[in-house]
Design a protein around this motif. Structure first.
Motif: not given
Lengths: 244, 231, 307
Positions: B80, A153, B52, B87, B93, A198, B57-58, B77, B55, B85, A200-206
């Motif tokens: 997800r 970053y 959000l 972004f 990402q 970032v 997140i919220l 999990k 999945n 997703f 949140r994106a990590l969470l979304a990718r599990g």
């Protein structure tokens, strides 16, 4: 922040992704070899000009040969060592003014050669492999992950910084203390917001931010050979300096 | 799962921010398998907040069911894995040092071996047309390329549903076109929140319109666009 | 590149100095990493990484001072205020490591020393004053003091380490160096305060004020001890005779001499004579012991009070 620095980083990155014999060695052994060389450069006694000259010449030769064997431009690598000049120059000047030119030369030579050794290490080892090697040698995973993240970053942050500075100049803003502070504050807030995204994106990718290498580290006999070579080089440096 | 059962079902979804403002005021929504739906509406109308929730997140109040399973803390999990997703900002990402490693992250997380993950990553990169950049660092690519790498990373994880939050914001027209072609050829069900109405119309048949935390229209995309003069 | 005045390259420090500082820094960083793991919540790695990138970039921003000069941010105090001390240590370690590897800003052998100065001592010295004064009327003074102390301690330690390693400073050079570092310290305080104030306007309540831990008096004591130890270290390393006199008076010296004679007597170290090193190590050990005692005492008092 100038484009020169960016170019420097890019060149180093490109170099590190080469395919020579040296590139393919286990990063742990490359790190240990580099540390051996650095120790030898630092410890090589240089009590008189002849000793200093000989050990410096030996070091230059070793670094030159290593660069060539890695298919890298040796003179560029040697030249990069001069980033130490601002700091070292001051102390060398002080030493010279105090009537000790030998010490001044020693300072210049040793710090320059040490910097070149590090450049060479990074020119034959991609950062993520080096960090994986360090992690397997005991560096805490959290620390290694943070280093990866900071590096990833940094470019984003520098980019944003550049855009903000350009925008401010375009609006006719001169360089003022308060403006710099405001810029840094906005950069901070923006970074904190990005960190949230970032995450949140990590969470979304599990997953957690784990850095799993696709090509795991494997030690081969050639790595031991490299270490042996480093030991010999270190001995050579110490000997040429007058240790024997 | 029956053919007519929705792949996503949301009933009376409510969500409040920490400072008390209501972001979602009772949203009902259904997505069927294979459907592509565009989410339109002003900034702050709740599109992203809604997405959000899908999945987990919220977490708000109301009923959410994804792929036949009700969303709860214990199966996040699993859910997800099924929702890919994408972004708005690819820099949020792509966090790994090289493109290949980032795309392989999803499969590795799912328990694949390194060889399998690498294979899937290469296949996904091939699909988005960026195989040649596999060994590069993300910051060396253009915004459009980074967005496609992010998409490859999601595809490599083999999701059933794709959710895209303003994916064309940072893209130039050629990259937009490339992304459009890619998405049009994918079999997954798709939810697309966007301001780019032309892009949406070429991809989705149905649209929902968000206004201040509620869905106030749900129908064929041309109709919705015309109704709210959303051009 | 940033505040490059304080990144010590390889070739300057004597082996006992950089060796000893590695022995101190490495475990300290590991401990801090473990604390950071517990301290922050789930989103720790992205937050630390992205803020680390921010500080790294911010170090390159020019803060014009007029007359063509400019200052730079070090950022340790700011990070400590934003993340807490343990995560801040981890982030500063990451930044310094990257600076050493990629930019050769600071040597690899000297990294232990640079970590000690900037990531450990500097960050803690920046944290304690702020934490002691945070939330009250003296909030802004706390922020300034944090920035000021972090750079001051860094600089004092760096100068001391160089001095102990045999880099000779004439009194003129020493005064000049101290003057420059004082100015930098004031600057860091001002920049930290300015950035934090701007930030408060954008995101009110961003500063992590940990509830409960430690009384203001205790924390100020920590800060004072750190600064005092650094000053003392510098003094001892530049006036070894004074320390030896003190040690002889307290009966330490005969003991020390015998201990240090054996390993170093036959070992010639480049850049400094062996007698010098023996004295310096005596002074250093004495001061580290004093600082450690002071801190341990303060911590023990704190624990006793809380019980």
């Amino acid at each position: 922040m100038n484009s020169g620095t960016l170019r420097t980083i890019r060149t180093l990155e490109d170099w590190s992704r080469g395919g020579s014999w040296l590139h393919r060695r286990d990063p742990r052994f490359k790190l240990l070899s580099a540390l051996l060389l650095l120790a030898a450069i630092a410890l090589a006694p240089a009590r008189d000009s002849r000793g200093l000259l000989l050990s410096s010449a030996a070091a230059v030769s070793i670094l030159f040969i290593a660069s060539v064997s890695a298919a890298l431009p040796p003179l560029s690598i040697l030249a990069r060592g001069w980033v130490v000049l601002p700091f070292t120059g001051v102390f060398a000047l002080l030493a010279w003014l105090e009537g000790d030119p030998h010490r001044a030369a020693a300072l210049l030579a040793k710090s320059w050669l040490s910097a070149v050794a590090v450049v060479l290490l990074m020119a034959v080892t991609p950062l993520e492999r080096l960090l994986a090697g360090m992690q397997s040698l005991g560096v805490p995973p959290l620390l290694a992950s943070v280093v990866q993240f900071v590096w990833r970053y940094l470019h984003v942050a520098l980019d944003q910084l550049r855009r903000m500075q350009v925008a401010r100049l375009a609006r006719g803003g001169e360089r003022r203390f308060v403006f710099a502070a405001a810029t840094v504050a906005v950069l901070f807030a923006s970074s904190a917001a990005r960190a949230e995204r970032v995450h949140r994106a990590l969470l979304a990718r599990g997953g957690e931010a784990r850095f799993l290498l696709l090509q795991p580290l494997k030690t081969r006999p050639a790595d031991l050979g490299l270490l042996g070579g480093a030991l010999l080089s270190a001995a050579l440096l110490m000997a040429s300096g007058g240790w024997l | 799962m029956s053919h007519h059962q929705p792949i996503i079902e949301v009933r009376d979804l409510r969500y409040r921010y920490e400072d008390g403002t209501e972001a979602l005021k009772g949203v009902d929504f259904m997505l069927h398998r294979g459907e592509r739906v565009a989410l339109l509406g002003a900034n702050g109308s709740g599109k992203t907040t809604f997405l959000l929730h899908l999945n987990g997140i919220l977490r708000g109040q109301g009923f959410i069911e994804v792929c036949g399973t009700e969303l709860a803390g214990s199966n996040l999990k699993w859910i997800r894995r099924r929702i890919g997703f994408l972004f708005q900002d690819p820099d949020d990402q792509l966090f790994l040092p090289t493109v290949l490693e980032d795309v392989a992250f999803g499969p590795l997380e799912q328990g694949c071996t390194a060889e399998d993950a690498t294979r899937r990553a290469h296949a996904a990169l091939e699909h988005v047309g960026l195989s040649v950049e596999a060994a590069r660092a993300p910051h060396r690519l253009s915004a459009g390329q980074r967005q496609r790498v992010a998409l490859a990373g999601i595809l490599a994880a083999e999701p059933e549903i794709l959710v895209l939050d303003e994916p064309t914001t940072h893209l130039d027209p050629p990259s937009r076109g490339a992304l459009l072609t890619l998405l049009a050829g994918l079999p997954q069900s798709l939810l697309l929140a966007t301001h780019d109405v032309v892009f949406a119309a070429q991809l989705a048949q149905r649209a929902v319109f968000f206004d201040r935390g509620r869905i106030i229209a749900d129908g064929p995309i041309d109709q919705v666009v015309q109704e709210f003069r959303w051009t | 590149m940033g505040s490059s005045e304080m990144h010590i390259p390889d070739g300057f420090l004597a082996p006992p100095v950089w060796g000893a500082l590695w022995v101190v820094s490495a475990p300290a960083v590991v401990v801090a990493t473990r604390r950071a793991q517990c301290d922050l919540d789930e989103s720790k790695v992205p937050m630390m990484g992205v803020l680390g990138a921010f500080v790294f970039a911010a170090q390159m921003v020019n803060f014009p001072l007029g007359a063509g000069t400019s200052g730079h941010l070090l950022g340790g105090a700011l990070l400590a205020a934003a993340l807490g001390p343990a995560p801040a240590i981890v982030v500063m370690t990451a930044i310094l490591t990257l600076q050493a590897l990629i930019f050769q800003d600071g040597g690899l052998l000297a990294l232990g020393a640079n970590l000690f100065n900037m990531a450990l001592a500097g960050t803690l010295a920046g944290y304690w004053p702020w934490r002691a004064l945070a939330g009250g009327r003296f909030n802004r003074i706390g922020l300034f003091a944090g920035g000021f102390c972090s750079v001051l301690v860094c600089a004092l330690l760096a100068l001391s380490e160089l001095s102990v390693s045999g880099v000779r400073f004439g009194s003129a050079a020493m005064s000049l160096a101290l003057g420059v570092f004082l100015v930098n310290a004031v600057l860091e305080g001002l920049i930290t305060l300015a950035v934090a104030t701007s930030l408060e306007a954008i995101r009110p309540g961003w500063l992590k004020a940990k509830a409960g831990a430690g009384s203001p008096a205790l924390l100020l004591l920590f800060a004072f001890a750190t600064v005092l130890a650094s000053v003392g270290f510098l003094f001892a390393s530049t006036h070894p005779d004074g320390v030896e006199h003190l040690a002889r008076m307290t009966g330490l010296i005969s003991h020390e001499r015998r201990f240090f004679q054996a390993p170093l007597a036959d070992y010639e170290i480049a850049l400094s004579g062996s007698v010098w090193i023996r004295k310096a190590i005596a002074g250093l050990t004495g001061l580290l012991l004093a600082a450690a005692t002071c801190l341990a005492l303060a911590r023990w008092i704190g624990r006793w009070r809380r019980a």
